[in-house]
Write a protein that holds these residues in place. Structure first.
Motif, PDB file in Angstrom:
ATOM      1  N   GLY A 164       0.635  -1.424   0.230  1.00  0.00           N
ATOM      2  CA  GLY A 164      -0.789  -0.095   0.015  1.00  0.00           C
ATOM      3  C   GLY A 164       0.265   1.483  -0.140  1.00  0.00           C
ATOM      4  O   GLY A 164       2.140   0.892   0.070  1.00  0.00           O
ATOM      5  N   TYR A 165       0.310   2.628   0.062  1.00  0.00           N
ATOM      6  CA  TYR A 165       1.036   3.573   0.433  1.00  0.00           C
ATOM      7  C   TYR A 165       1.382   3.644   1.573  1.00  0.00           C
ATOM      8  O   TYR A 165       1.225   3.290   2.186  1.00  0.00           O
ATOM      9  CB  TYR A 165       0.049   5.132  -0.439  1.00  0.00           C
ATOM     10  N   GLU A 166       2.454   5.013   1.491  1.00  0.00           N
ATOM     11  CA  GLU A 166       3.437   4.936   2.908  1.00  0.00           C
ATOM     12  C   GLU A 166       3.903   6.297   2.859  1.00  0.00           C
ATOM     13  O   GLU A 166       4.272   6.904   1.700  1.00  0.00           O
ATOM     14  CB  GLU A 166       5.241   4.876   2.660  1.00  0.00           C
ATOM     15  N   GLN A 167       3.230   7.697   3.545  1.00  0.00           N
ATOM     16  CA  GLN A 167       3.627   8.632   3.050  1.00  0.00           C
ATOM     17  C   GLN A 167       5.487   8.959   3.336  1.00  0.00           C
ATOM     18  O   GLN A 167       5.763   8.293   4.196  1.00  0.00           O
ATOM     19  CB  GLN A 167       2.778   8.850   4.958  1.00  0.00           C
ATOM     20  N   SER A 168       5.980   9.828   2.746  1.00  0.00           N
ATOM     21  CA  SER A 168       7.057  10.074   2.841  1.00  0.00           C
ATOM     22  C   SER A 168       7.026  12.147   2.717  1.00  0.00           C
ATOM     23  O   SER A 168       6.342  12.425   2.681  1.00  0.00           O
ATOM     24  CB  SER A 168       7.513   9.826   1.378  1.00  0.00           C
ATOM     25  N   ASP A 169       8.690  12.365   3.230  1.00  0.00           N
ATOM     26  CA  ASP A 169       8.867  14.039   3.633  1.00  0.00           C
ATOM     27  C   ASP A 169       9.028  14.593   1.509  1.00  0.00           C
ATOM     28  O   ASP A 169       9.695  15.676   1.944  1.00  0.00           O
ATOM     29  CB  ASP A 169       9.319  14.078   4.341  1.00  0.00           C
ATOM     30  N   HIS A 170       9.447  13.586   0.611  1.00  0.00           N
ATOM     31  CA  HIS A 170       9.869  13.913  -0.178  1.00  0.00           C
ATOM     32  C   HIS A 170       9.283  12.840  -1.149  1.00  0.00           C
ATOM     33  O   HIS A 170       8.727  11.955  -1.332  1.00  0.00           O
ATOM     34  CB  HIS A 170      11.272  13.276  -0.433  1.00  0.00           C
ATOM     35  N   SER A 171       9.550  13.653  -2.544  1.00  0.00           N
ATOM     36  CA  SER A 171       9.020  13.111  -4.103  1.00  0.00           C
ATOM     37  C   SER A 171       9.886  11.888  -4.654  1.00  0.00           C
ATOM     38  O   SER A 171      11.533  12.809  -4.551  1.00  0.00           O
ATOM     39  CB  SER A 171       9.130  13.673  -5.208  1.00  0.00           C
ATOM     40  N   GLU A 172       9.909  11.154  -4.664  1.00  0.00           N
ATOM     41  CA  GLU A 172      10.558  10.022  -4.905  1.00  0.00           C
ATOM     42  C   GLU A 172      11.372  10.181  -6.334  1.00  0.00           C
ATOM     43  O   GLU A 172      12.615   9.815  -6.554  1.00  0.00           O
ATOM     44  CB  GLU A 172      10.263   9.011  -4.731  1.00  0.00           C
ATOM     45  N   PHE A 173      10.582  10.751  -7.364  1.00  0.00           N
ATOM     46  CA  PHE A 173      10.350  11.515  -8.489  1.00  0.00           C
ATOM     47  C   PHE A 173      11.234  12.503  -8.884  1.00  0.00           C
ATOM     48  O   PHE A 173      12.355  12.926 -10.238  1.00  0.00           O
ATOM     49  CB  PHE A 173       9.387  11.437  -9.527  1.00  0.00           C
ATOM     50  N   LEU A 174      11.383  13.086  -7.996  1.00  0.00           N
ATOM     51  CA  LEU A 174      11.995  14.553  -7.864  1.00  0.00           C
ATOM     52  C   LEU A 174      12.794  15.124  -6.634  1.00  0.00           C
ATOM     53  O   LEU A 174      11.814  15.866  -5.588  1.00  0.00           O
ATOM     54  CB  LEU A 174      10.943  15.893  -8.513  1.00  0.00           C
ATOM     55  N   PRO A 175      13.677  13.515  -6.300  1.00  0.00           N
ATOM     56  CA  PRO A 175      14.216  14.162  -4.848  1.00  0.00           C
ATOM     57  C   PRO A 175      14.402  15.451  -4.338  1.00  0.00           C
ATOM     58  O   PRO A 175      15.116  15.077  -2.799  1.00  0.00           O
ATOM     59  CB  PRO A 175      15.052  12.962  -5.136  1.00  0.00           C
ATOM     60  N   ASN A 176      14.952  16.074  -5.225  1.00  0.00           N
ATOM     61  CA  ASN A 176      15.900  17.679  -4.897  1.00  0.00           C
ATOM     62  C   ASN A 176      14.964  18.163  -5.655  1.00  0.00           C
ATOM     63  O   ASN A 176      15.053  19.770  -4.342  1.00  0.00           O
ATOM     64  CB  ASN A 176      16.919  17.493  -6.134  1.00  0.00           C
ATOM     65  N   LEU A 177      13.788  18.460  -5.086  1.00  0.00           N
ATOM     66  CA  LEU A 177      12.824  19.721  -5.279  1.00  0.00           C
ATOM     67  C   LEU A 177      12.350  20.309  -4.099  1.00  0.00           C
ATOM     68  O   LEU A 177      12.125  18.936  -3.013  1.00  0.00           O
ATOM     69  CB  LEU A 177      11.012  18.809  -6.286  1.00  0.00           C
ATOM     70  N   ASP A 178      13.066  20.843  -3.260  1.00  0.00           N
ATOM     71  CA  ASP A 178      11.829  21.289  -2.402  1.00  0.00           C
ATOM     72  C   ASP A 178      10.999  21.576  -1.753  1.00  0.00           C
ATOM     73  O   ASP A 178      10.261  23.025  -2.028  1.00  0.00           O
ATOM     74  CB  ASP A 178      12.815  22.613  -2.027  1.00  0.00           C
ATOM     75  N   LEU A 179       9.778  20.856  -0.947  1.00  0.00           N
ATOM     76  CA  LEU A 179       8.319  20.915  -1.317  1.00  0.00           C
ATOM     77  C   LEU A 179       8.055  21.824   0.067  1.00  0.00           C
ATOM     78  O   LEU A 179       6.592  22.852  -0.345  1.00  0.00           O
ATOM     79  CB  LEU A 179       8.062  19.563  -0.619  1.00  0.00           C
ATOM     80  N   ALA A 180       9.091  22.628   0.250  1.00  0.00           N
ATOM     81  CA  ALA A 180       8.830  23.990   1.263  1.00  0.00           C
ATOM     82  C   ALA A 180       8.410  25.181   0.840  1.00  0.00           C
ATOM     83  O   ALA A 180       7.647  26.210   0.915  1.00  0.00           O
ATOM     84  CB  ALA A 180       9.678  23.746   2.450  1.00  0.00           C
ATOM     85  N   LEU A 181       9.470  25.052   0.437  1.00  0.00           N
ATOM     86  CA  LEU A 181       9.766  26.243  -1.350  1.00  0.00           C
ATOM     87  C   LEU A 181       8.306  26.540  -1.685  1.00  0.00           C
ATOM     88  O   LEU A 181       7.705  27.311  -2.586  1.00  0.00           O
ATOM     89  CB  LEU A 181      10.703  26.075  -1.899  1.00  0.00           C
TER      90      LEU A 181
END
Length: 207
Positions: A164-181
């Protein structure tokens, strides 16, 4: 079922709010009725989002805030793809469905990354209302590897695993993307200023 709701909206367009999302959930809908409903919507209500999970149909009429957030997310992600030279395929709110799993979805934003595929690598849902059907259950049946929820001014990301789905703090497709920014600029009241500032921040980070 499908004709009644559509006719009601055509006769009373004031029922569609510009300010807030409106959501309708209908139970015991067959797959054939779901497909007929999509066909009946046609071009009359292009902004609606329709999700289907094992007989339950959910129709969302997005409000202004919803659509602004969706447009900002899509535009900023495209800038990120461009600046990082990441090959992408924008699928927008395409209807994805799989009859064998009795599931269908229309994400707010969706992309394939690196190669084009039948189903998106990333599906983004803008959440403005509580409740509704479990969209992760839908996307799991569609084998979408990454689902983002935009809610309360931030992103919540889930990766599909074998159980199933697992929550994460980043994107695996875009691992360097600053989500907070990214989240900061999604919320900007001035989209053009947000685009300029976000592009500048990415270029600085890439130096």
């Amino acid at each position: 079922m499908n004709l009644n709701l559509i006719d009601k909206l055509k006769e009373h367009p004031d029922l569609i709010s510009d300010a807030t999302d409106q959501q309708y959930t209908i139970a015991d809908v067959s797959w054939q009725a779901y497909e007929a409903f999509l066909a009946d919507l046609g071009d009359d209500f292009p902004g609606f989002r329709v999700h289907y999970l094992e007989g339950t149909l959910e129709i969302t009429m997005p409000g202004r805030k919803h659509e602004v957030s969706k447009d900002n997310i899509s535009g900023l992600l495209r800038i990120y793809f461009e600046e990082t030279r990441t090959r992408f395929y924008g699928l927008g709110s395409t209807t994805f469905r799989r009859e064998a799993k009795r599931r269908g979805a229309e994400p707010d934003v969706s992309f394939c990354v690196e190669t084009d595929k039948e189903f998106p690598d990333i599906a983004v849902e803008v959440v403005q209302t509580d409740g509704g059907i479990n969209k992760l259950d839908i996307y799991q049946g569609l084998d979408v590897p990454e689902v983002w929820f935009w809610q309360r001014g931030g992103f919540v990301i889930y990766h599909l695993r074998s159980n199933g789905y697992e929550q994460s703090d980043h994107s695996e497709f875009l691992p360097n993307l600053d989500l907070a920014l990214l989240a900061t600029h999604v919320q900007s009241p001035e989209p053009l200023d947000a685009i300029i500032a976000f592009r500048s921040a990415i270029r600085e980070a890439l130096q």
